[in-house]
Design a protein around this motif. Structure first.
Motif, PDB file in Angstrom:
ATOM      1  N   UNK A 129      13.866   2.392   2.622  1.00 15.44           N
ATOM      2  CA  UNK A 129      14.405   3.681   2.914  1.00 15.44           C
ATOM      3  C   UNK A 129      13.350   4.663   3.486  1.00 15.44           C
ATOM      4  N   UNK A 130      13.458   5.677   3.929  1.00 14.79           N
ATOM      5  CA  UNK A 130      12.314   6.266   4.675  1.00 14.79           C
ATOM      6  C   UNK A 130      11.300   7.097   3.382  1.00 14.79           C
ATOM      7  N   UNK A 131      10.067   6.928   4.038  1.00 14.94           N
ATOM      8  CA  UNK A 131       9.087   7.112   2.997  1.00 14.94           C
ATOM      9  C   UNK A 131       8.312   8.447   3.538  1.00 14.94           C
ATOM     10  N   UNK A 132       8.051   9.263   2.411  1.00 16.36           N
ATOM     11  CA  UNK A 132       7.073  10.581   2.917  1.00 16.36           C
ATOM     12  C   UNK A 132       5.695  10.157   2.675  1.00 16.36           C
ATOM     13  N   UNK A 133       4.700  10.060   3.652  1.00 16.59           N
ATOM     14  CA  UNK A 133       3.307   9.955   3.360  1.00 16.59           C
ATOM     15  C   UNK A 133       2.706  11.013   3.597  1.00 16.59           C
ATOM     16  N   UNK A 134       1.654  11.827   2.564  1.00 13.84           N
ATOM     17  CA  UNK A 134       1.196  12.935   2.812  1.00 13.84           C
ATOM     18  C   UNK A 134       0.227  12.744   3.991  1.00 13.84           C
ATOM     19  N   UNK A 135       0.211  13.858   4.992  1.00 10.07           N
ATOM     20  CA  UNK A 135      -0.581  13.715   6.150  1.00 10.07           C
ATOM     21  C   UNK A 135      -1.819  13.158   5.949  1.00 10.07           C
ATOM     22  N   UNK A 136      -2.698  13.884   4.742  1.00 10.77           N
ATOM     23  CA  UNK A 136      -4.109  13.676   4.536  1.00 10.77           C
ATOM     24  C   UNK A 136      -4.257  11.981   4.209  1.00 10.77           C
ATOM     25  N   UNK A 137      -3.389  11.210   3.933  1.00 12.16           N
ATOM     26  CA  UNK A 137      -3.374  10.127   3.350  1.00 12.16           C
ATOM     27  C   UNK A 137      -3.013   9.049   4.570  1.00 12.16           C
ATOM     28  N   UNK A 138      -2.676   9.467   5.613  1.00 14.47           N
ATOM     29  CA  UNK A 138      -2.095   8.735   6.515  1.00 14.47           C
ATOM     30  C   UNK A 138      -3.015   7.782   7.301  1.00 14.47           C
ATOM     31  N   UNK A 139      -4.240   8.528   7.743  1.00 18.95           N
ATOM     32  CA  UNK A 139      -5.081   7.612   8.569  1.00 18.95           C
ATOM     33  C   UNK A 139      -5.770   6.591   7.745  1.00 18.95           C
ATOM     34  N   UNK A 140      -6.161   6.657   6.535  1.00 15.22           N
ATOM     35  CA  UNK A 140      -6.732   5.863   5.491  1.00 15.22           C
ATOM     36  C   UNK A 140      -5.683   4.726   5.455  1.00 15.22           C
ATOM     37  N   UNK A 190       0.901  -1.164  -0.142  1.00  7.72           N
ATOM     38  CA  UNK A 190       0.211  -0.033  -0.008  1.00  7.72           C
ATOM     39  C   UNK A 190       0.734   1.248  -0.094  1.00  7.72           C
ATOM     40  N   UNK A 191       2.199   0.972   0.535  1.00 12.80           N
ATOM     41  CA  UNK A 191       2.911   2.391   0.714  1.00 12.80           C
ATOM     42  C   UNK A 191       3.450   2.574  -0.649  1.00 12.80           C
ATOM     43  N   UNK A 192       3.704   1.422  -1.306  1.00 12.14           N
ATOM     44  CA  UNK A 192       4.656   1.516  -2.639  1.00 12.14           C
ATOM     45  C   UNK A 192       3.130   2.183  -3.430  1.00 12.14           C
ATOM     46  N   UNK A 193       2.211   1.984  -3.515  1.00 14.92           N
ATOM     47  CA  UNK A 193       1.250   2.360  -4.287  1.00 14.92           C
ATOM     48  C   UNK A 193       1.219   4.161  -4.106  1.00 14.92           C
ATOM     49  N   UNK A 194       1.435   4.493  -2.901  1.00 19.99           N
ATOM     50  CA  UNK A 194       1.151   5.819  -2.717  1.00 19.99           C
ATOM     51  C   UNK A 194       2.386   6.632  -3.191  1.00 19.99           C
ATOM     52  N   UNK A 195       3.549   6.027  -2.901  1.00 20.72           N
ATOM     53  CA  UNK A 195       4.657   6.800  -3.242  1.00 20.72           C
ATOM     54  C   UNK A 195       5.276   6.554  -4.531  1.00 20.72           C
TER      55      UNK A 195
END
Length: 331
Positions: free
Chosen positions: A194-205, A159-164
């Motif tokens: 490696x560290x990932x930058x997930x937009x704050x608005x996407x984090x809860x979902x 799911x993280x790979x999809x976002x970034x």
């Protein structure tokens, strides 16, 4: 040395694809399948695959469970009934808890040194049941008992790979700790490598999707099952990690739900959470759990909030398992 692997629950939705993946592994020389139905057929089918593992299938009759488990090096347990829509993991509890307890009793007798990997839900309770049964039989080694929480890690990577926009999800390492259901699952995105930058608005979902990814699959299958193929992959990935560790490969680290007081490095996490069992990054080696890493030392505030909810839920799940092991419901 030859490695004998066993799948207990080999005919089911997880068991069949898991057995297929294990049959393809060069690390296994013998694969025994056990279930209450269909195992001779599943074994015959897999026996045509051109890989080294010699394969056998057993049913309960004629002491099949004992023959299947005898002298096993590693036993993977996906046995149990799957969750149906509208069912909570609790609804499954008494049935699956009883199945796991029975299997562990057999393993304790005929393969006391086996590495035991438990997939059967609810993992938060079935692993403590297994520990209590092994303790009662005098063969409990905390370094050899694992709750398989790898699917949570696999989902987090995906799911993280999809976002970034990462093309290869497996290049990410994301620790997922705690337990293996709903709010007890705590993904530590702040510790991704490696560290990932997930937009704050996407984090809860994103957090919710890792915690409740199983519900997505149950809904999509529309009454025809739960997450079986992804779970089989995750179970295989963890089994292979354990086997590589036993083979002497170094730096094999995977999160797993283990008994903290009995493993090196577990004490600090035990003290901080008050939980006897917890999923943490585990270094696997020639004796199973070589040591565990404490992921709690640098978690952020959002993760602390998740951890608090996790610990509350997890303590109850663990207590429920321990209590079942000592007082199983009367038939």
């Amino acid at each position: 040395m030859g490695i004998k692997a066993v799948v207990a629950g080999a005919s089911g939705g997880i068991g069949q694809p898991l057995s297929l993946l294990l049959k393809t592994s060069p690390l296994i020389s013998e694969l025994a399948l056990y279930d209450v139905v269909n195992t001779p057929g599943v074994a015959a089918d897999l026996s045509h695959i051109s890989s080294p593992a010699k394969i056998t299938g057993y049913l309960p009759k004629d002491d099949g469970a004992k023959l299947a488990m005898k002298d096993a090096d590693i036993v993977v347990i996906p046995a149990g009934i799957p969750r149906k829509p509208g069912m909570t993991r609790d609804d499954l509890f008494n049935i699956n808890a009883g199945i796991v307890k029975g299997l562990i009793e057999v393993i304790a007798e005929v393969a006391p040194k086996a590495y035991i990997l438990i997939i059967s839900n609810p993992v938060n309770s079935t692993v403590p049941i297994a520990a209590e049964v092994l303790k009662a039989k005098g063969v409990f080694d905390p370094k050899r008992l694992f709750g398989v929480t790898t699917l949570d890690v696999v989902r987090a990577e995906t799911f993280v790979a999809e976002i970034i926009g990462e093309k290869n999800p497996q290049s990410l390492t994301i620790p997922v700790i705690g337990g293996h259901s709903g709010e007890t699952i705590v993904p530590l995105f702040s510790q991704a490598k490696p560290s990932v930058d997930i937009p704050a608005d996407k984090m809860p979902a994103l957090v919710k999707r890792v915690q409740f990814g199983g519900d997505e699959v149950v809904a999509a299958k529309d009454g025809a099952g739960s997450a079986t193929l992804s779970m089989a992959y995750a179970g295989f990935r963890f089994a292979e990690a354990v086997l590589k560790g036993l083979n002497g490969e170094k730096n094999i680290v995977e999160p797993s739900f283990v008994y903290l007081p009995g493993v090196s490095g577990g004490e600090a996490i035990h003290k901080e959470t008050g939980c006897d069992f917890f999923s943490v990054p585990v270094e696997l080696g020639t004796s199973g759990v070589e040591k565990v890493f404490n992921p709690l030392t640098n978690i952020n505030d959002a993760e602390k909030t998740l951890l608090k909810a996790c610990v509350e839920g997890l303590k109850g799940n663990i207590a429920k398992g321990v209590s079942f092991a000592h007082n199983p419901p009367q038939k």
